[in-house]
Scaffold this active site. Structure first.
Site, PDB file in Angstrom:
ATOM      1  N   ASP A   1       0.818  -1.215   0.000  1.00 38.88           N
ATOM      2  CA  ASP A   1       0.000   0.000   0.000  1.00 38.88           C
ATOM      3  C   ASP A   1       0.855   1.270   0.000  1.00 38.88           C
ATOM      4  O   ASP A   1       0.632   2.187   0.805  1.00 38.88           O
ATOM      5  CB  ASP A   1      -0.930   0.014   1.243  1.00 38.88           C
ATOM      6  CG  ASP A   1      -1.680  -1.297   1.426  1.00 38.88           C
ATOM      7  OD1 ASP A   1      -2.080  -1.885   0.416  1.00 38.88           O
ATOM      8  OD2 ASP A   1      -1.838  -1.729   2.581  1.00 38.88           O
TER       9      ASP A   1
ATOM     10  N   GLU B   1     -11.298   0.182  -3.567  1.00 34.46           N
ATOM     11  CA  GLU B   1     -10.580   0.694  -2.391  1.00 34.46           C
ATOM     12  C   GLU B   1      -9.373   1.513  -2.845  1.00 34.46           C
ATOM     13  O   GLU B   1      -9.175   1.722  -4.038  1.00 34.46           O
ATOM     14  CB  GLU B   1     -10.125  -0.486  -1.512  1.00 34.46           C
ATOM     15  CG  GLU B   1      -9.208  -1.460  -2.244  1.00 34.46           C
ATOM     16  CD  GLU B   1      -8.945  -2.754  -1.485  1.00 34.46           C
ATOM     17  OE1 GLU B   1      -9.607  -3.025  -0.467  1.00 34.46           O
ATOM     18  OE2 GLU B   1      -8.067  -3.522  -1.931  1.00 34.46           O
TER      19      GLU B   1
HETATM   20  C1  6LW Z   1      -5.523  -2.224   2.157  1.00 34.11           C
HETATM   21  C2  6LW Z   1      -6.220  -2.319   0.874  1.00 34.11           C
HETATM   22  C3  6LW Z   1      -5.380  -3.339   0.271  1.00 34.11           C
HETATM   23  O1  6LW Z   1      -6.192  -1.492   3.113  1.00 34.11           O
HETATM   24  O2  6LW Z   1      -5.029  -4.229   1.230  1.00 34.11           O
HETATM   25  O3  6LW Z   1      -4.198  -4.015  -1.565  1.00 34.11           O
HETATM   26  C4  6LW Z   1      -5.409  -3.683   2.462  1.00 34.11           C
HETATM   27  N1  6LW Z   1      -4.986  -3.245  -0.930  1.00 34.11           N
HETATM   28  O4  6LW Z   1      -6.257  -1.164   0.135  1.00 34.11           O
HETATM   29  C5  6LW Z   1      -4.409  -3.993   3.525  1.00 34.11           C
HETATM   30  O5  6LW Z   1      -3.097  -3.833   3.052  1.00 34.11           O
END
Ligand code: 6LW
Length: 535
Positions: A29, A185
């Site tokens: 991230d 996300e």
């Molecule tokens: C993070 C989300 C993700 O919050 O994994 O790959 C989660 N993306 O955006 C935890 O690293």
């Protein structure tokens, strides 16, 4: 001689090009910001302490860890945190002379902001935000309004925020559901050529991961998706054989020469379709013409060897392979140094490359006279609530050798100490010595724990070694430091993220356990070597 293993990450230098990942070992991230010709990058840390490592670079390729954002328990309470909780995706931004880091503590009160003038620290106490969800972003519009954008249950939500207090200044609105992939996300907002761009990830952080983008003339939408989404993914035929998978969770930065770049996460596969080192940080160029959509590395995927023009490279000193546990000149001589807001681990004399589980007791870790002394507790590495006596270094290479020399002269009956490759409380392989003069191995694999112990001639003082390769971890010991005997071997795949779950990667750790809580073990050195520079 003072050796600080935080000094640098080695990286091949080419006349043109660079090697991915740019930050090896568990560093998912990534979020990046630029101040002049300096770049700062932060990554997630989950149940590890201190939280949110901070890296610095002047060329986007060579990165040095300069500290952590969250160094005090008051900033980073991790009660009963596990490898799927604690700190999730941070965003780092620089605005009006101040650094802002916003993230989520999934083991505490959720989303919060901390600020600093110097990104190496000290950072402020958390300003908690009354907003559920994860992956928060901060964006300052030209009129000075600051926007919070984050991942809600089904999509991306946004509202105005006071970034200096955490107070929300408008009702949250859903601004995009993504293009239909699961788990929309990781939002970040940028403004360019009169457009607001909303960058997100979809597909989940496994093999189906990808990055999509949309744009609008207004910060709060409506957002129109790019025609060439996903703009980054390895979930396609062209990259089905790539050593890199799971690419996603990106952030953009415009370099000081005007070029655009993205940092993103991905994982390197081994032992079949498995990954062990967690999600790592990768770099790719972005072509972003005026008024046009951004294009990542021409084809929307990335490689280990990137044959592209870079900023002028400024290589760092390679990281020393051996840490002799001489105290860093900068470290305090007080083992349990206290700041106004409570003890930090900087007083232990261990550098920023080391991590602890949950909230450690600093006084159990002492670097003195060339040894790392670990005072054990009753907790072993299967512990899920308290902080076992453990200090870990990210596994950064598929093929590596780690070695130490441990003395149990200060041990009490029942004590053990040694080395481990540690994915999680339910997934670690250990090699150790006991107060009774035996060496042992433990394979912790979920509910199944397999232990073997052997009496060795000299007892209590042994060299321990763990080697890693694509399919196996091997466990070794020696009584003279020259001849090593292999006493254990187990598949890497039983410890992989695909098998174990969680969001972390393997740490190579040193640990001690003492049922009485009074015994200690002395580690003379820790050596970590990458021995097969193919991947
Ligand atoms: C993070 C989300 C993700 O919050 O994994 O790959 C989660 N993306 O955006 C935890 O690293």
């Amino acid at each position: 001689m003072t050796i600080c293993m935080a000094a640098a990450f080695s990286c091949a230098v080419f006349a043109q090009g660079y090697t991915n990942p740019i930050i090896k070992g568990m560093n998912p991230d990534p979020s990046i910001c630029r101040v002049g010709e300096d770049y700062y990058l932060v990554t997630s840390s989950f149940h590890y302490f201190p939280g949110v490592p901070v890296y610095h670079s002047r060329d986007l390729v060579n990165w040095e860890q300069i500290g952590h954002v969250l160094e005090r328990e008051s900033q980073l309470p991790l009660p009963e945190a596990r490898s799927w909780s604690g700190i999730y995706a941070p965003t780092i931004r620089h605005h009006d002379g101040k650094f802002y880091m916003i993230t989520t503590n999934c083991s505490s009160k959720g989303n919060f902001i901390v600020t600093a003038i110097d990104p190496a620290g000290d950072w402020s106490e958390p300003m908690w935000i009354d907003m559920p969800g994860i992956d928060p972003d901060l964006f300052w519009d030209e009129d000075g309004t600051c926007w919070y954008t984050g991942a809600g249950n089904d999509g991306i939500v946004q509202c105005k925020i006071n970034p200096d207090t955490g107070e929300l200044l408008s009702e949250p609105e859903m601004i995009w559901y993504g293009t239909g992939g699961r788990y929309p996300e990781a939002p970040h907002i940028y403004k360019k050529d009169g457009w607001y761009y909303l960058l997100i990830s979809e597909g989940g952080t496994e093999f189906g991961h990808g990055v999509t983008i949309a744009r609008s003339r207004f910060v709060d939408g409506p957002y129109t998706p790019a025609p060439h989404n996903p703009i980054l993914t390895h979930f396609k035929q062209a990259t089905q054989g790539s050593h890199i998978q799971g690419t996603g969770h990106a952030d953009f930065v415009q370099a000081h020469d005007g070029s655009w770049w993205t940092v993103c996460l991905g994982f390197r596969i081994q032992g079949g379709q498995h990954h062990l080192m967690g999600r790592e940080t990768f770099l790719a160029p972005v072509r972003w013409d005026e008024g046009a959509w951004p294009v990542i590395n021409s084809t929307g995927d990335i490689a280990l060897e990137m044959n592209v023009p870079t900023l002028p490279l400024q290589p760092l000193q390679p990281r020393p392979e051996r840490n002799e546990f001489d105290r860093n000149a900068s470290a305090s001589t007080d083992p349990a140094v206290s700041s106004s807001a409570g003890p930090t681990m900087s007083g232990t004399g261990l550098g920023a490359e080391w991590s602890w589980i949950r909230n450690p007791e600093p006084s159990r870790y002492v670097v003195q006279e060339g040894v790392l002394r670990l005072y054990g507790t009753a907790a072993d590495l299967n512990e899920t609530v308290t902080s076992p006596t453990f200090v870990g270094f990210r596994q950064q290479d598929i093929d590596f050798t780690a070695e130490t020399y441990v003395t149990l002269d200060g041990a009490r009956s029942g004590d053990k100490a040694g080395m481990t490759v540690f994915m999680d409380s339910g997934a670690h392989y250990d090699v150790y010595v006991t107060a009774e003069g035996k060496v042992g191995i433990l394979y912790a694999m979920g509910a199944h724990n397999h232990r073997e112990e052997f009496k060795v001639g000299k007892g209590r003082r042994v060299w321990l070694r763990i080697t890693g390769e694509s399919d196996f971890y091997k466990l070794w010991y020696s009584t003279d430091g020259k001849e090593f005997k292999q006493i254990g071997m187990n598949h890497t795949r039983y410890m992989s993220s695909e098998t174990v779950g969680g969001f972390t990667g393997v740490m190579v750790g040193l640990w001690a356990q003492s049922p009485s809580g009074k015994g200690y073990a002395d580690f003379d050195y820790f050596e970590y070597r990458h021995w097969h520079p193919t991947l």
